[in-house]
Design an enzyme around this catalytic site. Structure first.
Site, PDB file in Angstrom:
ATOM      1  CG  LEU A   1      -1.973  -1.158   1.217  1.00  0.00           C
ATOM      2  CD1 LEU A   1      -2.801  -1.111   2.504  1.00  0.00           C
ATOM      3  CD2 LEU A   1      -2.902  -1.139   0.013  1.00  0.00           C
TER       4      LEU A   1
ATOM      5  CE  LYS B   1       9.889  -2.162 -13.596  1.00  0.00           C
ATOM      6  NZ  LYS B   1       9.098  -3.180 -12.864  1.00  0.00           N
TER       7      LYS B   1
ATOM      8  CB  SER C   1       9.787  -0.383 -18.244  1.00  0.00           C
ATOM      9  OG  SER C   1       9.852   0.907 -18.799  1.00  0.00           O
TER      10      SER C   1
ATOM     11  CE1 TYR D   1      10.143   1.462 -13.051  1.00  0.00           C
ATOM     12  CE2 TYR D   1      10.474   2.541 -15.178  1.00  0.00           C
ATOM     13  CZ  TYR D   1       9.782   1.647 -14.382  1.00  0.00           C
ATOM     14  OH  TYR D   1       8.736   0.941 -14.913  1.00  0.00           O
TER      15      TYR D   1
END
Length: 340
Positions: free
Chosen positions: A33, A153, A124, A149
């Site tokens: 969350l 990936k 991605s 980021y």
């Protein structure tokens, strides 16, 4: 068949959970969350008629992950759990490497020890860096990504390829281009925490008056209107591709390693300004904007060749840019009614 969906209350995860349930899978969600809200779980139930099993914890807590695998006969995983903001990744590289890679490794340890296969990785198009030719197909050479980021990936893909080869497992690496839109029910959609990092939710919030104006990062790119070009794919179309990819892994009866790699996009590029104008036309609203300097880590142009996914998965994107952007505005209106 029980499928573990990590990050399953997030943007792409929640839409994929809906499609999995609609196709008869039992879904077990683990989500901390950190970039999602629990009400999405109840909205998934409202859409599908079934509430997925949900565990709220960080996947770096390996002992809790082991308990989930002990409690369920898990036969596959779709891994969405990752921090994903390009700009933030440049400012917090260690946090991104730890969160995105340690969580993946913990899941793979359970797969290795329990002999489980069928792993789908949320990757991605950033793994291609700034590709030299367009459109980008799966054989386009990978470059060092422009952002931390993107590096996580690319590293995740390498880890999974090594895993599949060493243990004769079946994996699918799904390289997304730019997901946009919300479910047609307007009950789930992109829910950025704080200031949005992606274009379309920022456009949405600007049109709604939450943000004063949209910042367009650079108008001096070598493109038709000077703004960066991306391939914007409707999130429900993208979610359906995950089900197709999972079914392909499950239906493979060989004992050899299977490594699937698919680009998921529309095959068309749209500039930032084109997206803004399409949003205004689709929803009959205005989006004030300002031009700013380019952001570090952003690339100029990226759009997909999707022939392989069409051929091997019998899948293609079916939703127009304007239609996808209409669902964004419906989602915003739902959020406003929910918070009023």
């Amino acid at each position: 068949m029980a499928i573990l969906v990590t990050g399953g209350l997030g943007y792409i995860g929640s839409h994929t959970v809906v499609e999995l349930i609609n196709n008869g899978f039992e879904v077990i969600i683990v989500d901390d969350l950190s970039n999602s809200e629990k009400f999405i779980l109840y909205n998934i139930e409202e859409i599908t008629g079934k509430r997925p099993i949900f565990y709220p914890f960080d996947l770096r807590r390996k002992e809790l992950l082991t308990q989930v695998f002990d409690a369920h006969q898990i036969e596959g995983c779709i891994n969405f759990a990752a921090s994903k903001a390009v700009g933030e990744s440049q400012l917090k590289p260690v946090d991104y490497y730890e969160n995105n890679l340690f969580s993946l490794i913990n899941i793979l340890q359970e797969f290795k020890e329990r002999g489980i296969s069928n792993f789908i990785f949320s990757s991605s198009c950033t793994v291609y860096g700034q590709a030299e030719t367009m459109p980008i197909d799966e054989n386009t050479p990978l470059k060092m990504p422009e952002s931390v980021y993107g590096k996580t990936k690319q590293m995740g893909e390498e880890i999974l390829i090594d895993f599949a080869k060493a243990y004769h497992r079946k994996i699918s690496l799904l390289r997304y281009f730019n997901p946009i839109g919300a479910h047609s029910s307007a009950l789930i959609g992109e829910l950025p925490i704080g200031v949005p990092n992606n274009l379309v939710p920022y456009v949405m919030q600007t049109a709604a008056g939450i943000r004063e104006k949209l910042s367009i990062w650079g108008d001096d790119y070598p493109t038709e209107d000077g703004t960066a070009v991306r391939d914007y794919i409707y999130v429900v179309d993208l979610a359906k591709a995950h089900v197709k990819a999972l079914q392909k892994l499950i239906n493979d009866n060989s004992d050899e390693a299977l490594i699937d790699i698919f680009n998921l996009g529309t095959g068309n590029g749209s500039s930032v300004l084109e997206v803004v104008k399409a949003f205004e036309i689709a929803n009959k609203v205005e989006v004030p904007y300002q031009i700013c300097e380019r952001r570090e880590g952003d690339i100029t142009v990226a759009y997909a060749n999707v022939d392989k996914a069409e051929k091997e998965l019998n899948w293609k994107s079916e939703t127009s840019l304007e239609e996808a952007l209409r669902t964004v505005w419906q989602w915003q209106k739902y959020l406003e009614s929910k918070n009023s």
